[in-house]
Design a protein around this motif. Sequence first.
Motif: not given
Length: 459
Positions: A290, A389, A406-407, A409-410, A412-413, A416
């Motif tokens: 990720p 999680e 963050f998860n 899968s996030d 975008e987060g 950021w």
Amino acid sequence: MNDHRKNDAKNGALFIAYHFPPSSAVGGQRIVNFARHLPQFGIEPVVLTIKEQYIERLDILRLKEIEGIRVIMAGKLLGVTNLYLLLKKLFAGGIKDIPAATGNGASVPSMSNSWRPDESFGERARRRMKSYLIVPDAERNWIIPAVIAARREIKKGGTRCIVTTCPPYSAHLVGLLIKRLTGIRWLADFRDPWMIHGTKKLYPTSGLSLKLERRLEKEVIESCDALIFNTERMKDAYQKKYGHLPPEKFTYLPNGFEPERFSQFRGIAKYERFTLVYTGSLYVGRTPEPIFAAVKKLIDNGSLDKRNVVIKLVGECSDMNGRPTADVAASYGLFSVVEVCAPVPYATALEIAASSHIALLFAPNLPLQIPAKIYDYLGVGARILALAEDGAAADVIRSTGSGESFNASDIEGIAWFIRRSYDDQRHEASSSCAQATANMDVKRITGKLAGHIIGNAAS
């Protein structure tokens, strides 16, 4: 090692810890911290651990951390697992690997070890056989030698209490046997959960092996004099599961760290290139993929200059979920960005984390546990980016203000947070973060442990 002196202390405490220096396993740091500070509270610690020849990875420099601590060592019996591995060599390819010990004290399971609907008869037979060989873990051949060594130490006099710490869970079986043989006060310390929240779901198990381990856990929980957990979530989960036991039997004592030992890393110069670092091993679903995806996104949209960013993976990181890490990085166009580095001594790992702009933490599917390296990151004042999680690790990051979680899968987060950190590369711990980490001073925590050892601690 000084293993010949008699322990004449009236308030001696015998720690039974499979992982302890010179092992590089990060799981041993908790007992190192306790043992270093207990004398300030009138308690003389002795540590019983494994002989050096059985340690998977040595870090001789860590011996400096335990100067003045008396250490005794036990060996291992030649058991069924050893014979299994011998047969495996003779009939190569017929049986898959038994989980092996890892740097943090857990065992590395294979995803294929769990039950599958399409499992063949042969696969089922192999899984069941492996499940019996690692009850409660692959280190169980240490139990009898450790019991003999512990009982010998107790007979010398002066030992007021024993403290066993897991993983490996076999350490608690040493405590259980010693308790039944001597009746001595016993504290069982849990750094990871045992038979709750699907802890064993990725390991080779069978109906019988699970039944045996549940029984063993129950015996440990009910027979010890006090239970200690390094996260509140784990303490609460066990207290709920064993609700028939008095609440005061369950105690939360975090790992903590020694602020003065990390002071040399505070304010250290950052790397010239914007650096994200992970120090540790990639196993049981821990993956930086990720992070790769988020960095690629930022490079593609012009938010990051590819020439000015590096992702440094330090430790056992050459492989991730069965795929070469370099190949995965290349698939994201990050071959020149990702550096896979061999394991380094503990002090060097701290310096690398302190010199980086972001310290990465991977804690997937660990709602009750906190990877021990989070305290190293806090100690050096690193900005933490965790893939985790909602759970114990996220709780610590949130309460200290030391970063974000963050998860996985996030994307975008994650992107950021990386971009925000890139724009503010002079990261310094906030006053609220400094205050929160001050509450993790291991001296304070050890003082509470001392009360439990003596038997006069408040609940």
